[in-house]
Write a protein that holds these residues in place. Structure first.
Motif, short mmCIF file in Angstrom:
data_model
loop_
_atom_site.label_atom_id
_atom_site.label_comp_id
_atom_site.label_asym_id
_atom_site.label_seq_id
_atom_site.Cartn_x
_atom_site.Cartn_y
_atom_site.Cartn_z
N LYS A 360 0.74 -1.25 -0.07
CA LYS A 360 0.03 -0.10 0.03
C LYS A 360 0.95 1.23 -0.05
O LYS A 360 1.83 1.49 0.77
CB LYS A 360 -0.90 0.03 1.14
N PRO A 361 0.36 2.07 -0.73
CA PRO A 361 1.43 3.64 -0.90
C PRO A 361 1.41 4.19 0.30
O PRO A 361 2.20 4.86 0.87
CB PRO A 361 0.63 4.33 -2.08
N ALA A 362 0.21 3.91 1.29
CA ALA A 362 0.28 4.76 2.70
C ALA A 362 1.33 4.09 3.64
O ALA A 362 1.71 4.86 4.46
CB ALA A 362 -0.96 4.27 3.15
N LEU A 363 1.75 2.78 3.35
CA LEU A 363 2.79 2.27 4.10
C LEU A 363 4.31 2.94 4.09
O LEU A 363 4.88 3.11 4.92
CB LEU A 363 3.00 0.73 3.87
N PHE A 364 4.31 3.52 2.64
CA PHE A 364 5.69 4.24 2.47
C PHE A 364 5.58 5.47 3.26
O PHE A 364 6.76 5.92 3.74
CB PHE A 364 5.91 4.46 1.08
N LYS A 365 4.42 6.02 3.25
CA LYS A 365 4.54 7.26 3.84
C LYS A 365 4.53 7.13 5.53
O LYS A 365 5.29 7.90 6.20
CB LYS A 365 3.05 8.08 3.75
#
Length: 519
Positions: A360-365
């Motif tokens: 998930k892209p949110a994990l990178f953030k």
């Protein structure tokens, strides 16, 4: 276990509907025969489910191993790869016997999250060609098929893939929150059924027909002997091949980590709060992988998607996992012709969602916001997996994680407090950490050498329990240098206080030795 059959039977049906498309899809992502995914699902349900101590965990082929399996099959060939699966199972049993169920705790969470994220990205990259109807040839790698597929987009395959993707997103984001029926009937199953209907309706339409090469292809047994003839067997004549042992250890390690992570997550989701015995789980997974490798199946782990579906559907005991395995076996025997009408592009759509949930892209953030100590090992692990391979990615991530620990150890060896100048001297208090090793030598030496002349230094060791010999030598040498620079020293420890001692070791009434324990 039978007392919960009224709960376990409905749950097993839901888990079967979730597992069927995933078994086929993960085999597709692994570059393995599709039948091998079904074998792993059957063994994961019946065999692992019977041996495991988990009441609600469900095992089968795992998306997290797809990247390893794909690379291993490409380099070893399928029968040699099966040897690695059998050896991996033996290693997992050894892990269980040696009580290494706590192994997952020794990997930094940033590296584990990076591993799962990297695997998710690999799954997405591998499925893009199938999504648009392009079948990659062997040796094309990861990125070349994507370019080739975008140059050769198939309208019917892309159309049904987009429809399937829309169904999955609608189910996941909207419908499951509207009514319980949408939790019982899973989105992947609906997408697969719609894909079959699309194929049947348009198979005679030249513009929208899906070619046979773009469909699932599992063997269709005519009798018992032909059914048994579908299974592949390992080539044990290659057991001395070092590459096979490297793959085996990689599978054993990653499968064990993925299983232990899933066990932890599943136990947290379990309403009854059962605790799964991790060493027994490793033994069960190892047994399943030995059998799966012996008859041509993919590696097995406990899987969070199926396990959570089991919990949400009211499963109470391991019977739900076992029964779902029997349902998979029955489907292979009775409905292989129906399975062969499933478009590969629909399975690719299912796997894109699986890959997205892993990466998930949110994990990178989130990892970025946690600071460089978490984000750098995470990023290195992801990049290593995507651009080299999984083992390199984990190794590089661990190496960076160790470097981060060393840096923090270097920085946290001591605390320096500078007080006001009194009696013509700077008053400085140095408090050493609880454990001070040779890693801290540079930081402490730098602080001592930078002290100005005419300083009053208090070295506080009250909280210090361990001093490495390297640190002792530095302090011994500094006692001599201090006199030359007019630095007064006060040593404070649990053993007392000493003003300008002539020997650091004598202050503690110890003879010089390799290390000094102050506990």
């Amino acid at each position: 276990m039978l007392k919960y059959i009224k709960n376990d039977l409905p749950a097993s049906i839901v888990v079967f509907f979730v597992a069927l498309p995933l078994c086929l899809g993960i085999a597709l992502a692994s570059g393995a025969p599709l039948f091998s995914g079904l074998i792993a699902g059957i063994i994961g349900g019946i065999v692992v489910g019977s041996i495991s101590g988990s009441k609600i965990g469900v095992s089968g082929p795992a998306a997290g191993l797809a990247a390893i399996v794909f690379a291993a099959i490409a380099s070893l060939g399928y029968q040699n790869f099966l040897v690695a699966v059998v050896i991996a199972g033996v290693i997992q049993i050894l892990f269980g016997v040696l009580k290494l169920g706590i192994i997952g705790y020794y990997f930094p969470s940033s590296v584990i999250k990076g591993m799962l994220t990297g695997i998710g990205i690999i799954i997405i990259l591998k499925q893009i060609p199938y999504f648009v109807g392009y079948i990659p040839s062997k040796g094309e790698g990861t990125f070349t098929p994507i370019y080739n597929s975008l140059m050769n987009i198939s309208l019917p395959n892309t159309m049904i893939a987009l429809i399937g993707l829309g169904i999955l997103l609608l189910w996941d984001k909207v419908l499951t929150k509207k009514h319980k029926i949408f939790s019982l009937i899973q989105g992947p199953l609906v997408a697969v059924i719609v894909g079959i209907i699309f194929y049947v309706l348009f198979k005679n339409n030249t513009s929208l027909a899906i070619e046979s090469k773009n469909l699932v292809s599992v063997p269709i047994p005519e009798d018992v002997s032909s059914f048994l003839g579908q299974f592949s067997f390992p080539n044990f004549s290659e057991i001395t091949n070092p590459k096979i042992w490297i793959v085996a250890f990689t599978i054993a390690l990653v499968a064990s980590l993925e299983t232990l992570l899933c066990v932890e997550a599943t136990d947290k989701l379990d309403p009854a709060k059962n605790v799964t015995p991790t060493n027994r789980e490793l033994f069960a997974q190892g047994s399943g992988n030995i059998l799966s490798g012996l008859i041509g199946g993919l590696p097995i782990t406990q899987v969070i998607v199926r396990s959570s579906a089991n919990i949400q559907s009211g499963g109470k005991s391991k019977m739900s996992a076992i029964i779902h395995g029997f349902f998979l076996l029955i489907s292979v025997i009775l409905i292989p012709r129906l399975l062969n009408k499933i478009p590969l592009s629909v399975l690719a759509a299912v796997l894109l969602i699986v890959g997205y949930k892993l990466a998930k892209p949110a994990l990178f953030k989130t990892m970025y916001n946690l600071g460089w100590k978490q984000s750098i090992p995470f990023t290195v692990t992801v990049l290593g997996i995507v651009f080299i391979d999984l083992l390199w990615g984990i190794g590089l991530g661990l190496a960076v994680g160790i470097v981060v620990i060393l840096i923090k150890s270097y920085q946290n060896s001591h605390f320096l407090h500078i007080e006001d100048k009194s009696n013509g001297k700077h008053k400085i208090k140095m408090t050493l950490a609880e454990e001070v090793t040779f890693f801290n030598k540079g930081a402490i030496l730098k602080e001592l050498d930078s002290l100005p002349i005419d300083t009053y230094l208090e070295i506080n060791l009250i909280k210090t329990r361990y001093l490495d010999n390297d640190i002792i030598e530095i302090l011994e040498d500094f006692l001599i240098k201090a006199k030359e620079r007019n630095i007064d020293i006060k040593l404070v420890s649990k053993r007392g206080i000493a003003e300008n001692p002539s020997s650091f070791v004598e202050f503690f009434n110890e003879r010089p030795k390799s290390e000094l324990s102050l506990s």
